[in-house]
Design a protein around this motif. Structure first.
Motif, mmCIF file in Angstrom:
data_model
loop_
_atom_site.group_PDB
_atom_site.id
_atom_site.type_symbol
_atom_site.label_atom_id
_atom_site.label_comp_id
_atom_site.label_asym_id
_atom_site.label_seq_id
_atom_site.Cartn_x
_atom_site.Cartn_y
_atom_site.Cartn_z
ATOM 1 N N ALA A 150 40.209 43.849 47.160
ATOM 2 C CA ALA A 150 39.450 42.712 46.668
ATOM 3 C C ALA A 150 38.429 43.171 45.641
ATOM 4 N N ALA A 151 38.471 42.559 44.487
ATOM 5 C CA ALA A 151 37.510 42.838 43.434
ATOM 6 C C ALA A 151 36.385 41.814 43.490
ATOM 7 N N ILE A 176 32.415 39.890 37.269
ATOM 8 C CA ILE A 176 33.739 39.875 36.668
ATOM 9 C C ILE A 176 33.901 38.628 35.820
ATOM 10 N N PHE A 177 34.302 38.846 34.589
ATOM 11 C CA PHE A 177 34.617 37.740 33.707
ATOM 12 C C PHE A 177 36.091 37.367 33.806
ATOM 13 N N SER A 178 36.943 38.347 33.724
ATOM 14 C CA SER A 178 38.369 38.110 33.854
ATOM 15 C C SER A 178 39.047 39.412 34.251
ATOM 16 N N ASN A 218 44.669 34.974 43.384
ATOM 17 C CA ASN A 218 43.719 34.828 42.285
ATOM 18 C C ASN A 218 42.377 34.251 42.731
ATOM 19 N N ALA A 219 42.426 33.342 43.680
ATOM 20 C CA ALA A 219 41.194 32.713 44.137
ATOM 21 C C ALA A 219 40.240 33.720 44.762
ATOM 22 N N LYS A 220 40.787 34.779 45.303
ATOM 23 C CA LYS A 220 39.968 35.792 45.961
ATOM 24 C C LYS A 220 39.895 37.094 45.178
ATOM 25 N N ASN A 221 40.456 37.107 43.973
ATOM 26 C CA ASN A 221 40.515 38.332 43.168
ATOM 27 C C ASN A 221 41.053 39.501 43.983
#
Length: 121
Positions: free
Chosen positions: A23-24, A28-30, A73-76
């Motif tokens: 998990a990141a 974070i921008f992208s 994606n929702a949780k990176n």
């Protein structure tokens, strides 16, 4: 700023399965890509699997058909499902993220601390 938190490593018998997660979080921008690398004793660090933001995947030949990389994606978060594990899969597995931080311009690579995967025979 940016942290990669890994989980799921451990000891498993040959033929078994493990699921790694990373998990990141932070500024974070992208995220352009997330993936997994591994390093066995006495060997170079090698790419295991990578998943880009566009959904493209790339696997090392040695793990094709056995490992699957996926993302939430929702949780990176990026996951690595490892099936049919072999003793030669034993290594320290590192999570990697190629991303743009809100604090810095351009892409930067970030690494987790690594998690040990040991496959016994």
């Amino acid at each position: 700023q940016v942290q990669l938190v890994e989980s799921g490593g451990g000891l498993v018998q040959a033929g078994g399965s493990l699921r790694l997660s990373c998990a990141a979080s932070g500024s974070i921008f992208s995220i352009n890509a997330m993936g997994w690398y591994r390093q066995a004793p006495g060997k170079q660090r090698e790419l295991v699997a990578v998943l880009t933001s566009g959904g493209s995947t790339n696997y090392a030949d040695s793990v094709k058909g056995r490992f699957t990389i996926s993302r939430d994606n929702a949780k990176n978060t990026v996951n690595l499902q490892m099936n049919s594990l072999k003793p030669e899969d034993t290594a320290v597995y590192y999570c990697n993220a190629d991303l743009i931080s809100t604090l810095y311009g351009g892409n930067h690579a970030y690494w987790g601390q690594g998690t040990q995967v040991t496959v016994s025979s």
